[in-house]
Scaffold this motif. Structure first.
Motif, PDB file in Angstrom:
ATOM      1  N   GLY A 146       0.609  -1.180  -0.035  1.00 22.50           N
ATOM      2  CA  GLY A 146      -0.035  -0.177  -0.083  1.00 22.50           C
ATOM      3  C   GLY A 146       0.742   1.307   0.051  1.00 22.50           C
ATOM      4  N   ARG A 147       0.245   2.454   0.066  1.00 22.41           N
ATOM      5  CA  ARG A 147       0.898   3.716  -0.030  1.00 22.41           C
ATOM      6  C   ARG A 147       1.547   3.992   1.229  1.00 22.41           C
ATOM      7  N   PHE A 148       0.770   3.529   2.338  1.00 19.04           N
ATOM      8  CA  PHE A 148       1.478   3.902   3.736  1.00 19.04           C
ATOM      9  C   PHE A 148       1.900   2.734   4.559  1.00 19.04           C
ATOM     10  N   ALA A 149       1.600   1.582   4.072  1.00 16.44           N
ATOM     11  CA  ALA A 149       1.836   0.256   4.870  1.00 16.44           C
ATOM     12  C   ALA A 149       1.958  -1.017   4.107  1.00 16.44           C
ATOM     13  N   SER A 150       3.099  -1.535   4.075  1.00 13.18           N
ATOM     14  CA  SER A 150       3.333  -2.856   3.110  1.00 13.18           C
ATOM     15  C   SER A 150       3.978  -3.945   4.192  1.00 13.18           C
ATOM     16  N   TYR A 151       3.919  -5.038   3.752  1.00 15.87           N
ATOM     17  CA  TYR A 151       4.761  -6.296   4.345  1.00 15.87           C
ATOM     18  C   TYR A 151       4.778  -7.291   3.371  1.00 15.87           C
ATOM     19  N   ALA A 152       5.706  -8.062   3.348  1.00 17.43           N
ATOM     20  CA  ALA A 152       5.907  -9.250   2.508  1.00 17.43           C
ATOM     21  C   ALA A 152       6.522 -10.448   3.206  1.00 17.43           C
ATOM     22  N   GLY A 153       6.218 -11.616   3.068  1.00 13.24           N
ATOM     23  CA  GLY A 153       6.820 -12.804   3.649  1.00 13.24           C
ATOM     24  C   GLY A 153       6.647 -13.109   4.980  1.00 13.24           C
ATOM     25  N   VAL A 154       5.495 -12.513   5.773  1.00 13.42           N
ATOM     26  CA  VAL A 154       5.212 -12.663   7.116  1.00 13.42           C
ATOM     27  C   VAL A 154       3.764 -13.024   7.057  1.00 13.42           C
ATOM     28  N   VAL A 155       3.679 -13.922   8.352  1.00 12.96           N
ATOM     29  CA  VAL A 155       2.236 -14.044   8.778  1.00 12.96           C
ATOM     30  C   VAL A 155       2.175 -13.651  10.434  1.00 12.96           C
ATOM     31  N   GLN A 156       0.892 -13.856  10.979  1.00 11.89           N
ATOM     32  CA  GLN A 156       0.786 -13.915  12.330  1.00 11.89           C
ATOM     33  C   GLN A 156      -0.047 -15.070  12.698  1.00 11.89           C
ATOM     34  N   HIS A 157       0.603 -15.674  14.154  1.00 15.27           N
ATOM     35  CA  HIS A 157      -0.117 -16.696  14.601  1.00 15.27           C
ATOM     36  C   HIS A 157      -0.117 -16.175  16.196  1.00 15.27           C
ATOM     37  N   PRO A 158      -1.306 -16.489  17.033  1.00 17.31           N
ATOM     38  CA  PRO A 158      -2.319 -17.295  16.658  1.00 17.31           C
ATOM     39  C   PRO A 158      -3.402 -16.317  15.712  1.00 17.31           C
ATOM     40  N   SER A 159      -4.430 -17.096  15.179  1.00 14.07           N
ATOM     41  CA  SER A 159      -5.468 -16.251  14.835  1.00 14.07           C
ATOM     42  C   SER A 159      -6.634 -15.864  15.681  1.00 14.07           C
ATOM     43  N   PRO A 160      -7.364 -14.845  15.257  1.00 14.57           N
ATOM     44  CA  PRO A 160      -8.217 -14.576  16.227  1.00 14.57           C
ATOM     45  C   PRO A 160      -9.317 -15.787  16.651  1.00 14.57           C
ATOM     46  N   VAL A 161      -9.873 -15.723  17.892  1.00 10.83           N
ATOM     47  CA  VAL A 161     -10.653 -16.804  18.369  1.00 10.83           C
ATOM     48  C   VAL A 161     -11.940 -16.516  17.202  1.00 10.83           C
ATOM     49  N   GLN A 162     -12.277 -15.260  16.971  1.00 12.12           N
ATOM     50  CA  GLN A 162     -13.428 -14.810  16.084  1.00 12.12           C
ATOM     51  C   GLN A 162     -13.048 -14.839  14.891  1.00 12.12           C
ATOM     52  N   SER A 163     -13.758 -15.752  13.963  1.00 16.98           N
ATOM     53  CA  SER A 163     -13.138 -15.782  12.696  1.00 16.98           C
ATOM     54  C   SER A 163     -13.818 -14.976  11.375  1.00 16.98           C
ATOM     55  N   PRO A 164     -13.341 -14.381  10.586  1.00 15.71           N
ATOM     56  CA  PRO A 164     -11.632 -14.161  10.447  1.00 15.71           C
ATOM     57  C   PRO A 164     -11.168 -13.394  11.067  1.00 15.71           C
ATOM     58  N   HIS A 165     -11.952 -12.378  12.132  1.00 15.97           N
ATOM     59  CA  HIS A 165     -11.381 -11.554  12.995  1.00 15.97           C
ATOM     60  C   HIS A 165     -12.464 -11.101  13.769  1.00 15.97           C
ATOM     61  N   PRO A 166     -12.240 -10.254  14.966  1.00 18.71           N
ATOM     62  CA  PRO A 166     -13.306  -9.635  15.590  1.00 18.71           C
ATOM     63  C   PRO A 166     -14.284  -8.661  14.741  1.00 18.71           C
ATOM     64  N   PRO A 167     -15.524  -8.541  15.197  1.00 16.85           N
ATOM     65  CA  PRO A 167     -16.441  -7.635  14.354  1.00 16.85           C
ATOM     66  C   PRO A 167     -15.910  -6.358  14.465  1.00 16.85           C
ATOM     67  N   ILE A 168     -16.020  -5.874  13.265  1.00 15.19           N
ATOM     68  CA  ILE A 168     -15.295  -4.348  12.938  1.00 15.19           C
ATOM     69  C   ILE A 168     -16.497  -3.422  12.766  1.00 15.19           C
ATOM     70  N   LEU A 169     -16.591  -2.436  13.572  1.00 10.03           N
ATOM     71  CA  LEU A 169     -17.515  -1.242  13.143  1.00 10.03           C
ATOM     72  C   LEU A 169     -16.733  -0.071  12.767  1.00 10.03           C
ATOM     73  N   VAL A 170     -17.450   0.671  11.971  1.00 10.71           N
ATOM     74  CA  VAL A 170     -17.129   1.989  11.449  1.00 10.71           C
ATOM     75  C   VAL A 170     -17.765   3.180  12.159  1.00 10.71           C
ATOM     76  N   GLY A 171     -17.145   4.058  12.584  1.00 11.65           N
ATOM     77  CA  GLY A 171     -17.760   5.220  13.249  1.00 11.65           C
ATOM     78  C   GLY A 171     -17.650   6.574  12.422  1.00 11.65           C
ATOM     79  N   GLY A 172     -18.527   7.273  12.825  1.00  9.96           N
ATOM     80  CA  GLY A 172     -18.360   8.491  12.100  1.00  9.96           C
ATOM     81  C   GLY A 172     -19.987   9.046  11.292  1.00  9.96           C
ATOM     82  N   HIS A 173     -19.932  10.264  11.027  1.00  7.84           N
ATOM     83  CA  HIS A 173     -21.157  10.578  10.367  1.00  7.84           C
ATOM     84  C   HIS A 173     -20.995  11.331   9.313  1.00  7.84           C
ATOM     85  N   SER A 174     -19.787  11.323   8.521  1.00  7.55           N
ATOM     86  CA  SER A 174     -19.618  11.970   7.337  1.00  7.55           C
ATOM     87  C   SER A 174     -20.028  10.734   6.135  1.00  7.55           C
TER      88      SER A 174
END
Length: 274
Positions: A146-174
């Motif tokens: 990406g423009r601001f963040a990049s990575y290559a050749g890495v993974v993360q363990h363990p995985s979240p308990v909630q699959s594929p990740h915890p619930p994501i909410l987006v806030g804001g009124h715009s």
């Protein structure tokens, strides 16, 4: 309707014994979730009470509770490093037994963003990109560019308990926040709206969902709202009628000697009655 409690990360609640006692009381009173906010450094002056760092506060809350869900909202996403944040959120989800919910926003306090090395003009683009980078990590993709963040050749363990990740909410009124929620999130988090304003926000969200062609895998948007003040039962019903799934009650402005009574009162007068 679910009820959450916001604010145990600040004011008198930063004392460990107070934080633990009030978290336990909220859990006993039937609250569905505890929520903390995210500001790292704010301009000096009134209205800037002591506050704990959000993820550390949630880690402590995870240790002193057993059932209640734990929410961070809104985490100011552009001022966080996304590879580290993905790991921190996964760790919280694992240590809490899958009780984490994450609400993100683009931020608005320019001196705070600047102190964290982020230009105000970049906050929206960073928010979108960081969400994508974290999702890539949570789904074991070994590279992201990406423009601001990049990575290559890495993974993360363990995985979240909630699959594929915890619930994501987006806030804001715009309009941008509504589009972001429709395109990428499990839910939307609104702040300080009355029932009529909430209904209008719901209509705007529905329009954004159609425009953005919301992925079917995300399901329907869960609507979370922090109202102004403490709603009575009739007002809570009006929010429920608009489609609000969760009301998060804020503690700001409540005298410290009334907080415990307020938690108990909400449990007795609102929770379980809708």
């Amino acid at each position: 309707m679910k009820f959450g409690l916001y604010g145990l990360h600040r004011d008198r609640n930063v004392a460990p014994d107070v934080l633990a006692r009030r978290a336990a009381l909220a859990e006993q009173s039937g609250f569905e979730s505890l929520w903390v906010g995210d500001h790292i450094a704010l301009p000096p002056g009134e209205g800037n009470p002591p506050r704990l760092e959000a993820l550390i506060a949630l880690t402590y809350l995870a240790a002193v509770t057993s059932r209640i869900r734990l929410g961070v909202g809104l985490i100011v996403l552009p001022q966080r490093q996304p590879v580290l944040l993905a790991k921190q959120l996964t760790s919280l989800d694992v240590l809490s037994g899958g009780r984490l919910t994450v609400a993100v926003g683009a931020g608005y306090v320019e001196p705070e963003l600047h102190a964290m090395g982020v230009a105000l003009s970049e906050r929206g683009a960073r928010t979108d990109e960081y969400l994508a980078a974290m999702h890539a990590l949570w789904t074991a993709e070994p590279a992201f560019t990406g423009r601001f963040a990049s990575y290559a050749g890495v993974v993360q363990h363990p995985s979240p308990v909630q699959s594929p990740h915890p619930p994501i909410l987006v806030g804001g009124h715009s309009r941008a926040a509504y589009r972001r929620a429709a395109r990428t999130a499990n839910g939307w988090y609104g702040w300080g709206l009355d029932p009529d304003e909430t209904a209008q926000a719901q209509r705007t969200l529905a329009e954004a969902t159609r425009t953005e062609q919301r992925p079917a895998a995300l399901g329907e948007l869960e609507i979370t709202l922090t109202p102004t003040g403490l709603p009575d039962l009739d007002t809570a019903r009006r929010y429920a009628d608009t489609g609000v799934d969760r009301l998060i009650i804020e503690l700001e402005g409540v005298p410290d000697d009334r907080v415990d009574d307020l938690i108990t009162t909400i449990g007795e007068t609102l929770i379980g009655r809708l």
